[in-house]
Design a protein around this motif. Sequence first.
Motif, short mmCIF file in Angstrom:
data_model
loop_
_atom_site.label_atom_id
_atom_site.label_comp_id
_atom_site.label_asym_id
_atom_site.label_seq_id
_atom_site.Cartn_x
_atom_site.Cartn_y
_atom_site.Cartn_z
N SER A 425 0.82 -1.21 0.00
CA SER A 425 0.00 0.00 0.00
C SER A 425 0.85 1.27 0.00
CB SER A 425 -0.92 0.01 1.23
OG SER A 425 -0.15 0.01 2.42
N ARG A 426 2.17 1.12 -0.01
CA ARG A 426 3.07 2.26 0.08
C ARG A 426 3.78 2.51 -1.24
NH1 ARG A 426 2.50 5.32 4.83
NH2 ARG A 426 2.02 3.93 6.55
N THR A 427 4.00 3.80 -1.54
CA THR A 427 4.81 4.18 -2.69
C THR A 427 6.17 4.62 -2.17
OG1 THR A 427 2.85 4.92 -3.90
CG2 THR A 427 4.98 5.65 -4.73
N ARG A 428 7.20 3.81 -2.46
CA ARG A 428 8.55 4.12 -2.03
C ARG A 428 9.31 4.79 -3.17
NH1 ARG A 428 7.78 3.11 3.37
NH2 ARG A 428 7.14 0.97 3.73
N VAL A 429 10.46 5.35 -2.85
CA VAL A 429 11.32 5.96 -3.86
C VAL A 429 12.71 5.34 -3.75
CG1 VAL A 429 12.32 8.10 -4.74
CG2 VAL A 429 10.01 8.11 -3.81
N HIS A 430 13.19 4.75 -4.84
CA HIS A 430 14.50 4.11 -4.88
C HIS A 430 15.38 4.78 -5.93
CE1 HIS A 430 12.69 0.09 -3.21
NE2 HIS A 430 12.76 1.06 -2.31
N VAL A 431 16.70 4.58 -5.81
CA VAL A 431 17.66 5.17 -6.73
C VAL A 431 17.82 4.27 -7.95
CG1 VAL A 431 19.94 6.20 -6.96
CG2 VAL A 431 18.86 6.07 -4.72
N VAL A 432 17.80 4.88 -9.13
CA VAL A 432 18.02 4.16 -10.38
C VAL A 432 19.47 4.28 -10.83
CG1 VAL A 432 17.38 4.03 -12.82
CG2 VAL A 432 15.62 4.47 -11.08
N THR A 433 20.07 5.44 -10.62
CA THR A 433 21.45 5.70 -11.06
C THR A 433 22.42 4.72 -10.41
OG1 THR A 433 20.94 8.04 -11.37
CG2 THR A 433 23.26 7.45 -11.15
N ARG A 437 22.90 2.52 -3.46
CA ARG A 437 22.23 1.33 -2.93
C ARG A 437 20.78 1.33 -3.40
NH1 ARG A 437 24.97 -1.22 1.40
NH2 ARG A 437 26.83 -0.08 2.08
N THR A 438 20.45 0.45 -4.33
CA THR A 438 19.10 0.45 -4.92
C THR A 438 18.04 -0.01 -3.93
OG1 THR A 438 19.50 -1.79 -5.79
CG2 THR A 438 20.00 0.09 -7.25
N GLY A 439 18.43 -0.68 -2.86
CA GLY A 439 17.46 -1.14 -1.89
C GLY A 439 17.11 -0.11 -0.83
N TRP A 440 17.87 0.98 -0.77
CA TRP A 440 17.58 2.03 0.22
C TRP A 440 16.44 2.91 -0.29
CZ3 TRP A 440 22.47 4.62 2.75
CH2 TRP A 440 23.18 3.64 3.48
N ASN A 441 15.62 3.37 0.65
CA ASN A 441 14.58 4.34 0.30
C ASN A 441 15.15 5.75 0.28
OD1 ASN A 441 12.57 2.34 0.20
ND2 ASN A 441 12.17 2.52 2.39
N GLY A 466 20.17 4.28 7.05
CA GLY A 466 20.02 3.43 5.88
C GLY A 466 19.05 3.97 4.86
N PHE A 467 19.11 5.26 4.58
CA PHE A 467 18.27 5.87 3.55
C PHE A 467 19.01 7.07 2.98
CE2 PHE A 467 17.32 8.14 7.41
CZ PHE A 467 17.08 9.45 7.03
N TYR A 468 18.46 7.64 1.90
CA TYR A 468 19.07 8.80 1.27
C TYR A 468 18.20 10.04 1.49
CZ TYR A 468 22.22 5.67 -1.29
OH TYR A 468 23.17 4.74 -1.63
N ARG A 469 18.88 11.17 1.61
CA ARG A 469 18.20 12.46 1.66
C ARG A 469 18.52 13.24 0.39
NH1 ARG A 469 19.70 13.85 7.90
NH2 ARG A 469 17.61 13.76 8.77
N VAL A 470 17.53 14.02 -0.05
CA VAL A 470 17.68 14.81 -1.27
C VAL A 470 18.28 16.16 -0.96
CG1 VAL A 470 16.41 15.94 -3.14
CG2 VAL A 470 15.75 13.64 -2.41
#
Length: 478
Positions: A425-433, A437-441, A466-470
């Motif tokens: 039910s959640r929309t996550r955001v992952h890195v494509v480049t 780490r593609t598994g981190w949100n 364990g996540f990325y900030r913009v």
Amino acid sequence: MTTKTYLELSQDGGGAHKFYEVTVDGTVVSVRYGRIGATGQTQTSTFATPEKARAAAAKKIGEKVRKGYAPAVRGQRAPRSVTRRAVVSAPSTARAVAPVLWRFRTGSAAFGIHVDDERCWVGNQAGEVFTLSHTGEVLARFGLPDGVKCLVADDFWIYAGCDDGRVYDLSSKLPFAAYDIAADVDIFWLDIHEGVLNVADRSGRLTVIDHEDEHQWARGGRGEHAWMVRADGSGVYHGDSHGVTAYAPDGGGELWHTPIEGGVLFGWQEDTAVYAGTGRRKVHRLAKKNGRTEAVYACDSVVYSCATSPGGRFVFAGDGASSVYCFAEDGTRLWKLGTGGGSALSMQYHDERLYLVTTDGSLLCVDASEAAVAAAQQGTVPVAQDVKLAAALPTYAPATTVAAVDAVHDVPAGAIVVECVQEGSRTRVHVVTEGYRTGWNVQFPRAIREPGARYVVDALHPASGGFYRVRGDIRRLL
């Protein structure tokens, strides 16, 4: 022909309390959303034909209905509860006035302050946030939807907690809502540590939310009116009308509780101690390890704010009688001076300067050096510079639309592509480049998340959780 669909999601027990309105006018689809009772934000899209516009609107409505939204009549449900801090500011009884170097009048009572090596931040109850240089030049202006409760920093990210229940990330040119707090939480104070948001509220409850804006745990306090919450890697320190309580960061349990008379009205922290300003005219220094009272700093009126120099060598306090104090670490009072600009509702020390935000809406820069204070006590103070806001200075409001870039031609060199992915039910955001780490949100504005959509961001920074900030601008990838 214009059609309008109005939906609300209001959950029992203090969950979501939001509305979603879709208007179709020919080829234009406007979406307005936000907290029930608020004006909200609006996004507008134009389509090639009315049929495509209606189809897009139907898709948006269907998505919301599947998430629990239902048709409603606007105005029937009450907005979220908001308490603005009731403060009284009396004239100072100090014999001398503090050496104020410059003053910036924001126009409304201010609680929010943050000072770092680059600039000073002030946020007021009109929802305005300003940044200034250390010499008093106004650098930027943000316009948020509601009054600013506080400004907090987490590494080099700056967040503003507002009365609309949202916490806005101000680290980029355009602010965006990073956290959305449940409707039954009447926010009093906030702190963020490594992406984890800690919320203290009117009822004395502590609520903890992670970087994905998801509830982690909550605890009811012993009292109410929780004006203090501070956090680090060892604990969350929560102050209310009955004292200060420390909890394990993961919600595993209470570490200690120290009763304090008079109710806690403000909190500060250093590496090994927390400081609680109270209604009984005192600031208490408590050891983070066990809650033991290490020192008490006595003022002459109710304490609205406090701060320290690095390591707690000097302790500062602002009272309800427009005075500011400085104490030695052991509790010895060194001086008391009038602010000359109302009572300090928040404060921060940086490089021999004490910055105050006050009941009259001013940000004051006080020279707290030994020589300047000694001269002030003898009646010699500098002429304070009255900082003016440049008429041409733009106001940056939270983004309601996202600029688009062409997938082939317009992506800047070094930019990073992220993608919205549906997970249950959640929309996550992952890195494509590649190289990340593609598994981190990715901590990303919820308002613009659409499953399958890709965005370009200027920079991503890893957080210890364990996540990325913009960092920088966000653009939709066509």
